[in-house]
Design an enzyme around this catalytic site. Structure first.
Site, PDB file in Angstrom:
ATOM      1  N   TYR A 181       0.842  -1.201   0.000  1.00 53.20           N
ATOM      2  CA  TYR A 181       0.000   0.000   0.000  1.00 53.20           C
ATOM      3  C   TYR A 181       0.884   1.261   0.000  1.00 53.20           C
ATOM      4  CZ  TYR A 181      -3.162   3.738   1.093  1.00 53.20           C
ATOM      5  OH  TYR A 181      -3.839   4.932   1.038  1.00 53.20           O
ATOM      6  N   PHE A 219      14.761  19.871  -1.746  1.00 57.02           N
ATOM      7  CA  PHE A 219      13.420  19.337  -1.998  1.00 57.02           C
ATOM      8  C   PHE A 219      13.286  17.916  -1.433  1.00 57.02           C
ATOM      9  CE2 PHE A 219      11.051  16.549  -4.964  1.00 57.02           C
ATOM     10  CZ  PHE A 219       9.761  16.987  -4.684  1.00 57.02           C
TER      11      PHE A 219
HETATM   12  C1  PS7 Z   1       4.981  14.897  -6.333  1.00 59.27           C
HETATM   13  C2  PS7 Z   1       6.185  16.056  -4.406  1.00 59.27           C
HETATM   14  C3  PS7 Z   1      11.973  12.665  -2.959  1.00 59.27           C
HETATM   15  C4  PS7 Z   1      12.650  10.490  -4.136  1.00 59.27           C
HETATM   16  C5  PS7 Z   1      -0.311  14.000  -3.046  1.00 59.27           C
HETATM   17  C6  PS7 Z   1       7.348  13.022  -1.713  1.00 59.27           C
HETATM   18  C7  PS7 Z   1      -1.162  11.319   0.001  1.00 59.27           C
HETATM   19  C8  PS7 Z   1       3.494  11.150   2.340  1.00 59.27           C
HETATM   20  O1  PS7 Z   1      -3.155  12.895   2.279  1.00 59.27           O
HETATM   21  O2  PS7 Z   1       0.057  15.589   2.330  1.00 59.27           O
HETATM   22  O3  PS7 Z   1      -2.598  14.699   3.921  1.00 59.27           O
HETATM   23  O4  PS7 Z   1      -2.374  12.297   4.577  1.00 59.27           O
HETATM   24  O5  PS7 Z   1       0.611  14.571   4.545  1.00 59.27           O
HETATM   25  C9  PS7 Z   1       4.269  14.616  -3.933  1.00 59.27           C
HETATM   26  C10 PS7 Z   1      10.717  10.500  -2.662  1.00 59.27           C
HETATM   27  C11 PS7 Z   1       0.777  11.778  -3.282  1.00 59.27           C
HETATM   28  C12 PS7 Z   1       6.227  10.889  -1.108  1.00 59.27           C
HETATM   29  C13 PS7 Z   1       1.086  10.337  -0.358  1.00 59.27           C
HETATM   30  C14 PS7 Z   1       3.067  13.816  -4.237  1.00 59.27           C
HETATM   31  C15 PS7 Z   1       9.704  11.051  -1.786  1.00 59.27           C
HETATM   32  C16 PS7 Z   1      -0.502  11.043  -3.277  1.00 59.27           C
HETATM   33  C17 PS7 Z   1       5.128  11.576  -0.419  1.00 59.27           C
HETATM   34  C18 PS7 Z   1       2.237  13.766  -2.997  1.00 59.27           C
HETATM   35  C19 PS7 Z   1       8.315  10.730  -2.342  1.00 59.27           C
HETATM   36  C20 PS7 Z   1      -0.605   9.987  -2.170  1.00 59.27           C
HETATM   37  C21 PS7 Z   1       1.849  13.527   1.064  1.00 59.27           C
HETATM   38  C22 PS7 Z   1       4.030  10.606  -0.027  1.00 59.27           C
HETATM   39  O6  PS7 Z   1       1.570  13.535   2.486  1.00 59.27           O
HETATM   40  O7  PS7 Z   1      -0.822  13.292   2.889  1.00 59.27           O
HETATM   41  C23 PS7 Z   1       5.100  15.164  -4.860  1.00 59.27           C
HETATM   42  C24 PS7 Z   1      11.731  11.202  -3.222  1.00 59.27           C
HETATM   43  C25 PS7 Z   1       0.890  13.113  -3.128  1.00 59.27           C
HETATM   44  C26 PS7 Z   1       7.250  11.537  -1.679  1.00 59.27           C
HETATM   45  C27 PS7 Z   1      -0.189  10.534  -0.810  1.00 59.27           C
HETATM   46  C28 PS7 Z   1       1.667  11.108   0.728  1.00 59.27           C
HETATM   47  C29 PS7 Z   1       2.258  12.319   0.458  1.00 59.27           C
HETATM   48  C30 PS7 Z   1       3.018  11.234   0.938  1.00 59.27           C
HETATM   49  P1  PS7 Z   1      -2.317  13.305   3.435  1.00 59.27           P
HETATM   50  P2  PS7 Z   1       0.356  14.336   3.099  1.00 59.27           P
HETATM   51 MN    MN Z   2      -5.185   8.699   0.604  1.00 57.18          MN
END
Ligand code: PS7
Ligand code: MN
Ligand code: MN
Ligand code: MN
Ligand code: MN
Ligand code: MN
Length: 345
Positions: A146, A263
Site C-alpha cells: 500500500y 526538496f
Molecule cells: C509529487 C512532491 C523525494 C525520491 C499527493 C514526496 C497522500 C506522504 O493525504 O500531504 O494529507 O495524509 O501529509 C508529492 C521520494 C501523493 C512521497 C502520499 C506527491 C519522496 C498522493 C510523499 C504527494 C516521495 C498519495 C503527502 C508521499 O503527504 O498526505 C510530490 C523522493 C501526493 C514523496 C499521498 C503522501 C504524500 C506522501 P495526506 P500528506
Molecule cells: Mn489517501
C-alpha cells in the site's frame, strides 16, 4: 492571439501555484525553490497526485465508481476541460478537482518526456489505490505494498524526473529500492503519527499482523485503559519504519543539484524529527503530536548539504536510542535498526 495565449498560460500556472499552497503545507515551499527546469513539472506532478488522493480519500463516492475514476485518472489528465464534481461535501481538496481543467491545461504544456513519467506513475498509483478500496492492510507485506502505491511510486517518478531533466545522473532511473524507501519513510511516519485522528475518522492503515496479538479491534488502541499494550504496538510500528533510514541516507548522498537536494531532504529531516518526538510517546495514541514550529524552521534552514543532514539524522537517531526502553519487547530490534542507521553515516 499569441498575447492572449501567454496571458492565459501565466494565469493558469499562477492558479496551479495557488492550488499548491492551498493543498500542501509541507511541499509548497520546497517545490517553489526548485530549479526552473523542474519547478512547474513537480508542481503539476504534485497536483495530479493530490487530485488522485482526494478521490481515494472520499468515502462518499460509491466503490465501483471510485475504482473507475482512480484507474482512468491517467487518461483524464490528457482530456482538455476534464473536471470532477462528484466529491462529497467534506472533502477538503474538492475545489481542486472542480477546477482540474486548469491543472490539465498546464500538464499539457509540459515537455512530453515529463508528461509520460507523470502519467505512468498516475496509472500505477490509481490501479494500486483501486485494489486497496476493497482490500484491508492485513500483513506487513500488504502495508509495504500500500505504501509503495501511494508513496514509493512518487519516489520512482521523482527519480525518473530528476534523471530525465539531466540535473541528476541517469543512474537515478535505476535506484528503485532507495527511491521506494524515500516514499515509505514519509508515508509510514505520517500513518504512525496520525493514528489517533485516522481511527476517529474510520481510516485504517496499521497492518493487522502487527496489532492482532494485542487487540481484537484496532479502534481500542486509542483507549486510555489500553495504553500499555498500545505502546508496544506503537513501538513495533516505529521499529518497522526505522528500517528505511539506511536507504534514505544513501539516496540523499547521491544528489548533486542543491535545489533537488533541499526538496528531497527537508521532508525526510522533518520525518526523522517527528519520529524522535513520537517514538515511545503515549501522547501519540491520545492526540496528534507534531514538531514545534520553531524546530521545523531550524530544520529547514539547516538542511543545506549532505553533511548537515547526516548530523541531523545522527542527533535524532541518538534521541530515539535514548528513549528505547529495555523492557519493551521491541527493544532489541529497534536497537539493531538504530545501529545500522548510525553505521551508514
Ligand atoms: C509529487 C512532491 C523525494 C525520491 C499527493 C514526496 C497522500 C506522504 O493525504 O500531504 O494529507 O495524509 O501529509 C508529492 C521520494 C501523493 C512521497 C502520499 C506527491 C519522496 C498522493 C510523499 C504527494 C516521495 C498519495 C503527502 C508521499 O503527504 O498526505 C510530490 C523522493 C501526493 C514523496 C499521498 C503522501 C504524500 C506522501 P495526506 P500528506
Ligand atoms: Mn489517501
Ligand atoms: Mn492557454
Ligand atoms: Mn496532509
Ligand atoms: Mn490523503
Ligand atoms: Mn495522515
Amino acid at each position: 492571439s499569441e498575447k492572449t495565449d501567454k496571458m492565459d498560460a501565466s494565469s493558469e500556472l499562477k492558479q496551479c501555484y495557488d492550488f499548491l499552497t492551498e493543498t500542501s503545507r509541507s511541499f509548497a515551499g520546497v517545490i517553489q525553490e526548485l530549479n526552473p527546469e523542474l519547478r512547474d513539472v513537480i508542481c503539476i506532478f504534485y497536483l495530479v497526485l493530490r487530485g488522485l488522493d482526494t478521490v481515494e480519500d472520499d468515502m462518499s463516492i460509491p466503490i465501483v465508481r471510485k475504482k473507475e475514476v482512480l484507474t482512468t485518472f491517467h487518461k483524464s489528465i490528457y482530456e482538455r476541460g476534464w473536471t470532477f464534481t462528484e466529491s462529497g461535501p467534506d472533502e477538503k481538496d474538492a475545489s481542486l478537482l472542480v477546477q482540474f481543467d486548469v491543472v490539465i491545461h498546464e500538464f499539457l504544456n509540459l515537455k512530453e518526456k515529463y508528461q509520460k513519467i507523470i502519467a505512468d506513475i498516475t496509472k500505477k498509483m490509481g490501479e494500486g489505490m483501486a485494489t486497496f478500496t476493497t482490500k484491508d492492510v492485513e500483513t506487513t507485506k500488504d502495508y509495504d505494498l500500500y505504501c509503495h502505491y501511494v508513496a514509493g511510486l512518487v519516489g520512482y517518478g521523482l527519480s525518473d524526473l530528476f534523471a530525465a531533466s539531466e540535473l541528476e545522473d541517469a543512474s537515478f532511473y535505476d535506484i528503485k529500492r532507495q527511491s521506494n524507501s524515500m516514499g515509505l519513510f514519509l508515508q509510514k511516519t505520517n500513518i504512525i503519527r496520525d493514528i489517533n485522528e485516522d481511527i476517529l475518522d474510520g481510516r485504517y492503515f496499521w497492518p493487522k499482523q502487527i496489532w492482532s496479538e494485542y487487540f481484537d479491534n484496532i479502534d481500542d488502541i486509542i483507549k486510555e485503559e489500553n495504553r500499555e499494550k498500545g505502546m508496544i504496538v506503537l513501538n513495533k510500528m516505529w521499529a518497522n519504519a526505522l528500517t528505511h533510514i539506511p536507504d534514505v541516507l544513501d539516496y540523499l548522498s547521491r544528489i548533486k543539484n542543491p535545489t533537488i537536494f533541499k526538496f528531497c531532504a527537508i521532508p525526510q529531516v522533518m520525518a526523522i524529527a517527528t519520529m524522535a518526538i513520537c517514538f515511545n510517546n503515549p501522547d501519540v495514541l491520545a492526540k496528534n503530536v507534531k514538531i514545534r514550529k520553531g524546530e521545523a524552521i531550524k530544520l529547514i534552514l539547516n538542511t543545506t548539504d549532505n553533511a548537515n543532514v547526516c548530523r541531523t539524522f545522527l542527533k535524532y537517531v541518538g534521541q530515539i536510542k535514548g528513549k528505547n526502553d529495555p523492557s519493551d519487547p521491541n527493544y532489541e530490534s529497534i536497537r539493531e535498526s538504530l545501529e545500522k542507521a548510525e553505521n551508514t553515516i
